[in-house]
Scaffold this active site. Sequence first.
Site, PDB file in Angstrom:
ATOM      1  N   CYS A   1      41.927  31.158  -2.934  1.00 43.05           N
ATOM      2  CA  CYS A   1      41.769  31.032  -4.387  1.00 43.05           C
ATOM      3  C   CYS A   1      40.305  30.697  -4.666  1.00 43.05           C
ATOM      4  O   CYS A   1      39.784  29.716  -4.139  1.00 43.05           O
ATOM      5  CB  CYS A   1      42.683  29.905  -4.868  1.00 43.05           C
ATOM      6  SG  CYS A   1      42.225  29.174  -6.428  1.00 43.05           S
TER       7      CYS A   1
ATOM      8  N   CYS B   1      39.539  27.256  -6.117  1.00 44.94           N
ATOM      9  CA  CYS B   1      39.734  26.213  -5.093  1.00 44.94           C
ATOM     10  C   CYS B   1      38.594  26.285  -4.075  1.00 44.94           C
ATOM     11  O   CYS B   1      38.130  25.260  -3.569  1.00 44.94           O
ATOM     12  CB  CYS B   1      41.062  26.403  -4.371  1.00 44.94           C
ATOM     13  SG  CYS B   1      42.464  26.672  -5.472  1.00 44.94           S
TER      14      CYS B   1
END
Length: 428
Positions: A354, A357
């Site tokens: 991600c 992230c």
Amino acid sequence: QVTGYLDDCTCDVETIDAFNNYKLFPRLNELLESDYFRYYKVNLQKPCPFWEDNSHCGMRDCAVQPCPSDEVPDGIRSGSYKYSEEANNLAEECEEAKRLGAVDDSLSKETRQAVLQWAQHDDSSDSFCEADDIHSPDAEYVDLLLNPERYTGYKGPDAWKIWNSIYEENCFKPQNVKRPLASGRGDDGGHTFYKWLKGVCVEKRAFYRLISGLHASINIHLSARYLLQDTWSEKKWGPNVTEFQQRFDEVLTSGEGPRRLKNLYFLYLIELRALSKVLPFFERPSFQLYTGNKSQDAEMKHLLLEILHLAKSFPLHFDENSFFAGNKKEAAKLKEEFRLHFKNISRIMDCVGCFKCRLWGKLQTQGLGTALKILFSENLIEKIPESGPSYEFQLTRQEIVALFNAFGRVSTSVKELENFRNLLQNMR
């Protein structure tokens, strides 16, 4: 359950809560909203160096919106050149300064001097992180305020693989000692693990606790900024108490949650200690938070110094003198292992599927790596001359932005804990 004294420290949870939530957190937040600290240059396109990775998260909330370059203040863009590899060669550096003369007109004589004499130390052996090449065409500026760290839906096997790789391969842990609550294993309530942890030297124990504290901090952010409502008309983010309990409740985590939260406080103390130690570097008149906006730059430097003095005034600092204090040869070897393990963790961040992230993972590991670099450079920092270049000890703008934003995340976690405590009390 998280109260009282912390292991390996003379400090207690309550002292940190009062200091952080009412004194430090509000000032730090103001600093991090300023132009100098909100723009972070990052390469999110680097391939995962450890395994074949094509598991990129397709969800909207995983995306990162880079800045069009005209939105990044001129001073930050033009100032970045002083961290380039050319900076290692003074002749090339002067050439570069002449070429950028148009930009340099707004620089004071001292700043220009500091820019020209930027240390050759940047890529030196004291770095704890695999830093991004910020001159790569793939590196882009990201506005951290527009890309906040929050729940993105990135979880399951991919996220587990990242943390598993960090703990299993980089925390000095032997394979036969199983982590508490590791999935699909006969768990003895963490007994073997904590017996092992208690038996290792203070440095290795600290390493594990820093990583666990970082993990806890990230999980608090995800629980505190959870996607509560997602309709075509609006998205609503806020605290999710159930999510928080699943990760930290003493009963639901077989006693593991409170330990994780204590490790968060340990991480807080380590990063706070680094801020108190690095004050001489920022206090020099030649150091500027240069964005090109003179009055704002002066104001932010003033606020920065206020925060560092506040950090220094904290009454119960962690005493890092017990670190690497034994046999000199052994200590040097252990310190090098410490550095290489941490560098490896910073490389694992390029495997996070991600992008949002990945952004915050890279920033927080670079921030913690910078804090460790500061703690291990104390004697160099003490020798920094009042004026002129600091050849021995240097921080790049990237490291500075990462250091304060990473501490900002840990400080936010401590503040959010208070919020969750209140929410849980009201539910009883």
